[in-house]
Write a protein that holds these residues in place. Structure first.
Motif: not given
Length: 222
Positions: A32-33, A201-204, A210-211
């Protein structure tokens, strides 16, 4: 630690060697991530290979297995009290092995061959462990997210209600943990196992993509 600093002729020699090595981003993930989606988007953005569930069919092809005998063994640990033996395949197959063991060894050979041929994103299948001693440049990543967000994602993606999604997530996370720990003797999901842990969730999803693309372009192979 990503990157080693060298100077002068040592850098020139090392650059020539590195240019011959392929770069592999190995993604492990909580259910689910969004790990699979992130991996696919990274491969598309970078123009490199992407391998996930197709590794089952590639492994069967490598082993000359035409039946569905391995289909329910993907990313599963061997149950010492109950397992089925496989009696088919070509010279790449060690006979009379549990289906889970046979599939792991066939997928390992396929993953190692992929790493010799192309830069790729590989999702799951203990790829970081399989390639750790090979002449490839690996970035091992674990994608996580809070349980509530993962439940919401599964409800949306797989059309489940909250109870079904929570049950499915717990089942898949336990299955992946048991699989990884069984074959690698490692510690699934823990920070000392991976180069990087990212909270989608924090980064989208796009921010996570992108990272990883930035690390691939700017740090891997340095």
């Amino acid at each position: 630690e990503i990157g080693v600093r060298l100077v002068g002729s040592e850098m020139c020699i090392r650059d020539r060697v590195i240019d011959m090595r392929h770069k592999i981003i190995c993604i492990d993930r909580m259910c689910g991530s969004g790990g699979k989606e992130i991996g696919r988007l990274v491969s598309k953005k970078l123009g490199i290979g992407f391998h996930d569930s197709n590794l089952l069919e590639l492994a069967k092809e490598h082993g000359g297995i035409t039946s569905s005998s391995l289909d329910d063994s993907d990313e599963k640990a061997t149950n010492p009290f109950y397992y089925k033996l496989i009696y088919e395949g070509n010279e790449n197959v060690k006979q009379e092995q549990p289906a889970t063991e046979m599939l792991f060894h066939l997928q390992s050979a396929v993953i190692q061959q992929i790493a010799k041929e192309e830069d790729s994103v590989i999702v799951g299948r203990c790829a970081d462990f399989i390639l750790k001693d090979d002449d490839v440049d690996i970035l091992s990543v674990f994608i996580t997210a809070p349980l509530a967000d993962r439940i919401t994602r599964e409800m949306d993606v797989d059309d489940m209600n909250e109870t079904q999604a929570k049950k499915f997530i717990r089942k898949m996370d336990m299955r992946r943990k048991n699989y990884y720990n069984y074959f690698t003797k490692g510690d699934w999901g823990k920070k000392n196992t991976y180069d990087l842990i990212l909270n989608s969730s924090k980064l989208g999803v796009e921010g996570t993509v992108d990272i990883l693309c930035s690390l691939y372009r700017n740090f891997m192979g340095q």
